[in-house]
Design a protein around this motif. Structure first.
Motif, PDB file in Angstrom:
ATOM      1  N   LEU A 170      19.227 -12.989  -0.796  1.00  0.00           N
ATOM      2  CA  LEU A 170      18.974 -11.602  -0.383  1.00  0.00           C
ATOM      3  C   LEU A 170      17.636 -11.499   0.331  1.00  0.00           C
ATOM      4  CD1 LEU A 170      20.154  -9.748  -3.630  1.00  0.00           C
ATOM      5  CD2 LEU A 170      21.409 -10.004  -1.477  1.00  0.00           C
ATOM      6  N   PRO A 171      17.519 -10.600   1.311  1.00  0.00           N
ATOM      7  CA  PRO A 171      16.243 -10.438   2.022  1.00  0.00           C
ATOM      8  C   PRO A 171      15.182  -9.797   1.131  1.00  0.00           C
ATOM      9  CG  PRO A 171      17.816  -8.765   2.723  1.00  0.00           C
ATOM     10  CD  PRO A 171      18.574  -9.717   1.850  1.00  0.00           C
ATOM     11  N   ASP A 172      13.924  -9.952   1.528  1.00  0.00           N
ATOM     12  CA  ASP A 172      12.813  -9.408   0.749  1.00  0.00           C
ATOM     13  C   ASP A 172      12.843  -7.886   0.673  1.00  0.00           C
ATOM     14  OD1 ASP A 172      11.900 -11.945   0.331  1.00  0.00           O
ATOM     15  OD2 ASP A 172      10.474 -11.909   2.004  1.00  0.00           O
ATOM     16  N   SER A 173      13.519  -7.267   1.614  1.00  0.00           N
ATOM     17  CA  SER A 173      13.560  -5.797   1.649  1.00  0.00           C
ATOM     18  C   SER A 173      14.426  -5.202   0.551  1.00  0.00           C
ATOM     19  CB  SER A 173      14.077  -5.324   3.014  1.00  0.00           C
ATOM     20  OG  SER A 173      15.370  -5.849   3.271  1.00  0.00           O
ATOM     21  N   VAL A 174      15.224  -6.025  -0.117  1.00  0.00           N
ATOM     22  CA  VAL A 174      16.119  -5.525  -1.163  1.00  0.00           C
ATOM     23  C   VAL A 174      15.356  -5.445  -2.485  1.00  0.00           C
ATOM     24  CG1 VAL A 174      18.329  -5.822  -2.339  1.00  0.00           C
ATOM     25  CG2 VAL A 174      18.057  -6.587   0.027  1.00  0.00           C
ATOM     26  N   GLY A 175      14.541  -4.435  -2.604  1.00  0.00           N
ATOM     27  CA  GLY A 175      13.852  -4.158  -3.857  1.00  0.00           C
ATOM     28  C   GLY A 175      13.032  -5.336  -4.365  1.00  0.00           C
ATOM     29  N   ARG A 176      13.005  -5.475  -5.692  1.00  0.00           N
ATOM     30  CA  ARG A 176      12.205  -6.517  -6.357  1.00  0.00           C
ATOM     31  C   ARG A 176      13.092  -7.567  -7.018  1.00  0.00           C
ATOM     32  NH1 ARG A 176       6.961  -5.409  -7.666  1.00  0.00           N
ATOM     33  NH2 ARG A 176       7.164  -6.295  -9.751  1.00  0.00           N
ATOM     34  N   VAL A 177      14.194  -7.884  -6.357  1.00  0.00           N
ATOM     35  CA  VAL A 177      15.137  -8.821  -6.959  1.00  0.00           C
ATOM     36  C   VAL A 177      14.524 -10.214  -7.088  1.00  0.00           C
ATOM     37  CG1 VAL A 177      17.197  -7.572  -6.266  1.00  0.00           C
ATOM     38  CG2 VAL A 177      16.173  -9.220  -4.687  1.00  0.00           C
ATOM     39  N   HIS A 178      13.681 -10.602  -6.126  1.00  0.00           N
ATOM     40  CA  HIS A 178      13.063 -11.920  -6.201  1.00  0.00           C
ATOM     41  C   HIS A 178      12.073 -11.984  -7.371  1.00  0.00           C
ATOM     42  CE1 HIS A 178      14.453 -11.670  -1.965  1.00  0.00           C
ATOM     43  NE2 HIS A 178      14.769 -12.951  -2.173  1.00  0.00           N
ATOM     44  N   THR A 179      11.321 -10.914  -7.570  1.00  0.00           N
ATOM     45  CA  THR A 179      10.413 -10.855  -8.718  1.00  0.00           C
ATOM     46  C   THR A 179      11.199 -10.915 -10.015  1.00  0.00           C
ATOM     47  OG1 THR A 179       8.857  -9.517  -7.440  1.00  0.00           O
ATOM     48  CG2 THR A 179       8.598  -9.507  -9.830  1.00  0.00           C
ATOM     49  N   PHE A 180      12.329 -10.209 -10.054  1.00  0.00           N
ATOM     50  CA  PHE A 180      13.210 -10.214 -11.222  1.00  0.00           C
ATOM     51  C   PHE A 180      13.643 -11.633 -11.560  1.00  0.00           C
ATOM     52  CE2 PHE A 180      17.819 -10.227 -12.306  1.00  0.00           C
ATOM     53  CZ  PHE A 180      17.728  -9.763 -13.599  1.00  0.00           C
ATOM     54  N   LYS A 181      14.091 -12.401 -10.564  1.00  0.00           N
ATOM     55  CA  LYS A 181      14.552 -13.760 -10.795  1.00  0.00           C
ATOM     56  C   LYS A 181      13.390 -14.679 -11.178  1.00  0.00           C
ATOM     57  CE  LYS A 181      17.332 -17.450  -8.727  1.00  0.00           C
ATOM     58  NZ  LYS A 181      16.429 -18.538  -9.145  1.00  0.00           N
ATOM     59  N   GLU A 182      12.240 -14.508 -10.509  1.00  0.00           N
ATOM     60  CA  GLU A 182      11.085 -15.361 -10.790  1.00  0.00           C
ATOM     61  C   GLU A 182      10.594 -15.188 -12.228  1.00  0.00           C
ATOM     62  OE1 GLU A 182       8.224 -14.343  -7.879  1.00  0.00           O
ATOM     63  OE2 GLU A 182       9.329 -15.279  -6.215  1.00  0.00           O
ATOM     64  N   ARG A 183      10.583 -13.958 -12.716  1.00  0.00           N
ATOM     65  CA  ARG A 183      10.093 -13.721 -14.071  1.00  0.00           C
ATOM     66  C   ARG A 183      11.033 -14.296 -15.121  1.00  0.00           C
ATOM     67  NH1 ARG A 183       7.379  -7.616 -13.827  1.00  0.00           N
ATOM     68  NH2 ARG A 183       5.547  -8.277 -12.631  1.00  0.00           N
ATOM     69  N   ILE A 184      12.319 -14.228 -14.857  1.00  0.00           N
ATOM     70  CA  ILE A 184      13.261 -14.851 -15.788  1.00  0.00           C
ATOM     71  C   ILE A 184      13.112 -16.371 -15.764  1.00  0.00           C
ATOM     72  CG2 ILE A 184      15.699 -15.240 -16.271  1.00  0.00           C
ATOM     73  CD1 ILE A 184      16.267 -12.420 -15.404  1.00  0.00           C
ATOM     74  N   ASP A 185      12.977 -16.935 -14.561  1.00  0.00           N
ATOM     75  CA  ASP A 185      12.794 -18.382 -14.447  1.00  0.00           C
ATOM     76  C   ASP A 185      11.498 -18.839 -15.118  1.00  0.00           C
ATOM     77  OD1 ASP A 185      15.160 -18.687 -13.106  1.00  0.00           O
ATOM     78  OD2 ASP A 185      14.251 -18.671 -11.103  1.00  0.00           O
ATOM     79  N   ASP A 186      10.430 -18.066 -14.930  1.00  0.00           N
ATOM     80  CA  ASP A 186       9.156 -18.417 -15.561  1.00  0.00           C
ATOM     81  C   ASP A 186       9.256 -18.380 -17.075  1.00  0.00           C
ATOM     82  OD1 ASP A 186       8.095 -18.681 -13.059  1.00  0.00           O
ATOM     83  OD2 ASP A 186       7.069 -16.738 -13.048  1.00  0.00           O
ATOM     84  N   PHE A 187      10.028 -17.419 -17.574  1.00  0.00           N
ATOM     85  CA  PHE A 187      10.183 -17.299 -19.033  1.00  0.00           C
ATOM     86  C   PHE A 187      11.005 -18.454 -19.595  1.00  0.00           C
ATOM     87  CE2 PHE A 187      12.725 -15.708 -22.650  1.00  0.00           C
ATOM     88  CZ  PHE A 187      11.698 -15.455 -23.545  1.00  0.00           C
ATOM     89  N   VAL A 188      12.048 -18.843 -18.861  1.00  0.00           N
ATOM     90  CA  VAL A 188      12.958 -19.882 -19.360  1.00  0.00           C
ATOM     91  C   VAL A 188      12.410 -21.287 -19.093  1.00  0.00           C
ATOM     92  CG1 VAL A 188      15.282 -20.857 -19.172  1.00  0.00           C
ATOM     93  CG2 VAL A 188      14.953 -18.376 -19.105  1.00  0.00           C
ATOM     94  N   TYR A 189      11.926 -21.508 -17.856  1.00  0.00           N
ATOM     95  CA  TYR A 189      11.543 -22.859 -17.449  1.00  0.00           C
ATOM     96  C   TYR A 189      10.029 -23.066 -17.351  1.00  0.00           C
ATOM     97  CZ  TYR A 189      16.414 -22.661 -15.967  1.00  0.00           C
ATOM     98  OH  TYR A 189      17.769 -22.492 -15.936  1.00  0.00           O
TER      99      TYR A 189
END
Length: 399
Positions: free
Chosen positions: A213-232
């Motif tokens: 998804l493009p960066d303009s679509v809200g904070r979806v990248h931040t959402f994924k990064e925070r989950i990845d940081d928590f898990v991995y």
């Protein structure tokens, strides 16, 4: 003096006491946690943010007292639709402002020039007022409950969907609280389970498609990064340099009884020590025992909310109280869970404790509405007097 305070601070007295203790905790910990911020933004004046917090606490108590003494509970039913329309307009305006203003970091806030606030904070109040009104009006039959579900889902999806663009965690917090409120309001469990399942599927889809998804679509990248940081773990940060790592260090340093008031060292290295991770600083200074006491204050708040709901003789005040209490307690729980490392970083402050401005005033409005309901219950309580026993003369006694 006590008599005059008693006339002003109406409603549930235990809730007022809980707020007083949370206020003391707030002042002590904000003063400790804002040292770095004070040297960076206030020329080293460490009392600046303490006095700022004290002012907003006083304004908040004043706002609560005003709502309890002046605003009747039925007023919230009248203003709910209008307030909801204002909320949607403010949320959309914040997004438009974000898109049109170069350098604006986030669409969470709306800058009116003379005032800047987060419309999502207003949404917490207005949506709960409106949802409580819908649920209260449709309690007579299964068909009514079904219609109430569709109404609530439609309105909540619009509001939470707009918030989702810039603040996924707050959107989830509000929507989750609405779901629990519908469960309390006897909405059939099958509808709620289908909704929860659909929501989880959408979040999973968002997570797995975020990279495309493009960066303009809200904070979806931040959402994924925070989950990845928590898990991995955070691969981009050196060991021990993330906010979550500092929070764990603060808890470790605090131990059982803490370092003592004002002796936090970790807060000097954390960007959000006075906000998102304030619970970790509480534990660093006052230990696990202090953290337990703070958690207990929110549990007491939850218990008093249950008491107020049970004493309500009308459905709207009961649902309004339940919704607002759920929001406050859930938000506090998320803040504590993030601070101790059992949940991904979400950016949720601790209500009435974290350093705040307009957000603290919105929280005060929520508490004011809850206290208004409790005062309404007290005024409408039917006191059944015991029968008066009159001594009747014995048959043998001369009249």
């Amino acid at each position: 003096m006590n008599f005059s305070l008693g006339k002003i601070l109406k409603g549930d007295r235990i809730l007022w006491v809980v707020l007083a203790f949370l206020s003391i905790v707030s002042l002590m910990i904000v003063y400790s946690a804002t040292g770095r911020l004070a040297y960076r933004e206030a020329g080293g004046n460490t009392f600046y943010y303490l006095s700022r917090q004290l002012i907003f606490l006083f304004l908040g108590f004043g706002l609560m007292a005003l709502l309890v003494n002046v605003i009747p509970v039925k007023f919230y039913t009248y203003i709910a639709p209008l307030l909801l329309f204002v909320t949607i307009g403010a949320l959309l305006a914040a997004i438009v402002q974000y898109r049109l203003t170069p350098g604006k970091p986030t669409p969470r806030s709306l800058d009116l020039g003379f005032l800047s606030f987060q419309p999502a904070e207003l949404a917490k109040i207005s949506l709960m007022m409106f949802v409580a009104k819908i649920l209260a009006k449709r309690q007579t039959s299964k068909e009514d409950l079904k219609k109430a579900f569709y109404w609530v889902m439609g309105v909540s999806s619009i509001v939470c969907g707009i918030i989702f663009y810039g603040d996924i965690s707050t959107s989830a917090l509000i929507f989750g609280s609405v779901m629990v409120l519908m469960l309390i309001a006897r909405i059939p469990a099958k509808f709620l389970l289908m909704t929860v399942g659909t929501g989880l599927l959408l979040l999973m889809l968002l997570y797995f498609t975020a990279d495309y998804l493009p960066d303009s679509v809200g904070r979806v990248h931040t959402f994924k990064e925070r989950i990845d940081d928590f898990v991995y773990g955070d691969d981009q940060a050196s060991l021990g340099t993330t906010q979550a790592d500092y929070a764990k260090l603060a808890i470790y340093e605090g131990g059982m009884f803490g370092k003592g008031p004002g002796k936090s060292e970790v807060s000097n290295y954390m960007e959000a020590a006075y906000n998102d991770f304030i619970y970790a600083i509480i534990i660093e200074e006052y230990g696990l025992l202090g953290g337990f006491i703070v958690a207990m204050l929110y549990l007491i708040l939850l218990y008093r909310g249950v008491v107020i709901v049970r004493r309500s003789n009308r459905t709207y005040p009961a649902f309004l109280t339940a919704g607002l209490v759920l929001l406050i307690v859930f938000q506090a729980t998320i803040n504590m869970a993030v601070s101790v490392g059992v949940a991904p970083v979400t950016g949720q402050p601790m209500p009435w404790v974290s350093m705040g401005g307009t957000s603290m005033l919105f929280t005060a409005i929520s508490f004011g509405a809850i206290l208004s309901v409790s005062y309404h219950n007290q005024r409408n309580k039917v006191v059944v007097e015991p029968p008066v026993m009159v001594d009747m003369p014995d048959e043998d006694e001369e009249l």
